[in-house]
Scaffold this active site. Structure first.
Site, PDB file in Angstrom:
ATOM      1  N   HIS A  33       9.688   1.283  -0.455  1.00  0.00           N
ATOM      2  CA  HIS A  33      10.587   2.160   0.067  1.00  0.00           C
ATOM      3  C   HIS A  33      10.263   3.593  -0.175  1.00  0.00           C
ATOM      4  O   HIS A  33      10.570   4.548   0.414  1.00  0.00           O
ATOM      5  CB  HIS A  33      11.763   1.856  -1.176  1.00  0.00           C
TER       6      HIS A  33
ATOM      7  N   HIS B  44      11.250  -1.466  -9.309  1.00  0.00           N
ATOM      8  CA  HIS B  44      10.015  -1.021  -9.478  1.00  0.00           C
ATOM      9  C   HIS B  44       9.652  -0.170 -10.713  1.00  0.00           C
ATOM     10  O   HIS B  44      10.437   0.533 -11.318  1.00  0.00           O
ATOM     11  CB  HIS B  44       9.584   0.081  -8.160  1.00  0.00           C
TER      12      HIS B  44
END
Length: 391
Positions: free
Chosen positions: A146, A196
């Site tokens: 992302h 993450h």
């Protein structure tokens, strides 16, 4: 007969040599042993920081960051890229497609090469509100796709805005602020959602910035090659095929390779389609949205017609590939299996090799497979499905 430029031959031979050397030397395992332990230590050490970020959790932030993560998801690309083509911004659309395909390949290849974990859940709270996010959670961590894709996506849009509105400094500043804010929010959202660690996001930003800088230095050359080069479709098809085998094998199976295969097929379809129909539909003088030639109603009409066509082509190309590929593999003596698309091939099927295919079999075993391997035909089906869709 059209000559083949030396740089095309050199590129394909170079990738082929890389595949061969990697398989002979177990290069993936060696590189993983050098990188995975250090990255894993960082991920574990950053858990307290992630928990502090998640200390601000509330339903509103959950919905906000989950929605924001959809910006660079598969459904987003499925809608956004066709809209760019239909709106008349063909050059931006094809460059965006190729850049995102490249980002997807490099990012996912690094993920599976390093095979570093995501933050441990628990204690980290992982929010996977969409089907797309649940698939992402099965991938490895570094780098954050992302973060990487956001930097490249909005960086290219910013560059396009600069070139289109060179005399409007206010618009430039506004576009730059929006790019920075969106990049920052998406990076923060990946940490807040527990998807993450900071090192994953930082790795994605750094890698995305490097890819974007490199792309902006060569994108005009790539575009010129696509619209007027030699052996464009055949070269790109060969490149896409070899990249399937150049992809590293992860420590454990993940969906990353599936995502790359789909985007790889889309890139091939777009390149082939643009190269064949550039003068008819994709040249620089094509009408753009909100012009007299392309009103908003005409644009809506394109969407109403285009979306059903996309769905029909996707279904038909997948059905054709499911029927055709096993027949071709059978004829060439390639052992195949299917992980989900063809139930009858869930277990490896060994085909008898005919005498006339001995040379093919030798090359197959030398460069791509070991004798005991079988080919997952789903990869080819997915590749052809999205290539047909993008055409």
């Amino acid at each position: 007969m059209e000559s083949v430029p030396l740089w095309q031959i050199g590129s394909l031979v170079g990738i082929l040599c890389w595949i061969w050397v990697s398989r002979l030397t177990n290069l993936t395992i060696l590189l993983r042993s050098l990188t995975q332990p250090g990255v894993t230590r960082h991920v574990n050490a950053e858990t307290p920081f992630i928990l502090k970020i998640q200390g601000f959790q509330c339903p509103t932030l959950d919905v906000f960051f989950s929605a924001l993560s959809c910006i660079v998801s598969v459904p987003f690309y499925t809608a956004f890229l066709p809209f760019l083509f239909w709106s008349g911004h063909s050059k931006l659309a094809r460059q965006m497609t190729l850049l995102m395909a490249f980002c997807d390949y490099v990012g996912n290849a690094l993920k599976d090469l390093i095979s570093a974990p995501r933050p441990s859940s628990p204690p980290v709270r992982r929010v996977t509100a969409t089907k797309d996010e649940k698939g992402n959670a099965q991938e490895y961590g570094l780098p954050s796709s992302h973060a990487l894709n956001t930097v490249c996506l909005f960086g290219l849009l910013f560059s396009y805005t600069l070139s289109s509105h060179a005399g409007n400094p206010g618009l430039k500043l506004l576009a730059l602020i929006m790019v920075c804010v969106l990049d920052g929010l998406i990076g923060l959202g990946r940490i807040y959602l527990g998807m993450h660690s900071p090192i994953d996001v930082l790795g994605g930003v750094v890698l995305g910035s490097a890819i974007l800088a490199a792309w902006l230095s060569v994108h005009e050359l790539i575009d010129t090659f696509i619209v007027s080069g030699q052996n464009v479709t055949s070269f790109w098809a060969s490149l896409a095929f070899l990249l399937l085998f150049a992809y590293p094998t992860p420590e454990l199976p993940t969906p990353s390779f599936e995502y790359h295969t789909a985007f790889n097929g889309v890139a091939l379809g777009v390149v082939g389609g643009i190269q064949q129909t550039y003068l008819q539909f994709h040249h620089e003088d094509v009408p753009r949205i909100l012009s007299e030639q392309l009103s908003i109603m005409v644009f809506i009409g394109r969407i109403m017609v285009g979306i059903p066509i996309i769905l029909i082509v996707k279904f038909c190309s997948k059905a054709l590939a499911k029927w055709l590929l096993p027949i071709i593999c059978n004829a060439l003596g390639i052992p195949i299996r299917s992980s989900c698309y063809i139930p009858a091939l869930k277990k490896p099927v060994q085909y008898k090799t005919k005498c006339e295919n001995k040379m093919f079999r030798y090359l197959q075993n030398t460069f791509f497979f070991s004798p005991e391997d079988s080919y997952d035909v789903d990869t080819g089906i997915r590749f052809l499905q999205y290539a047909g869709l993008a055409c």
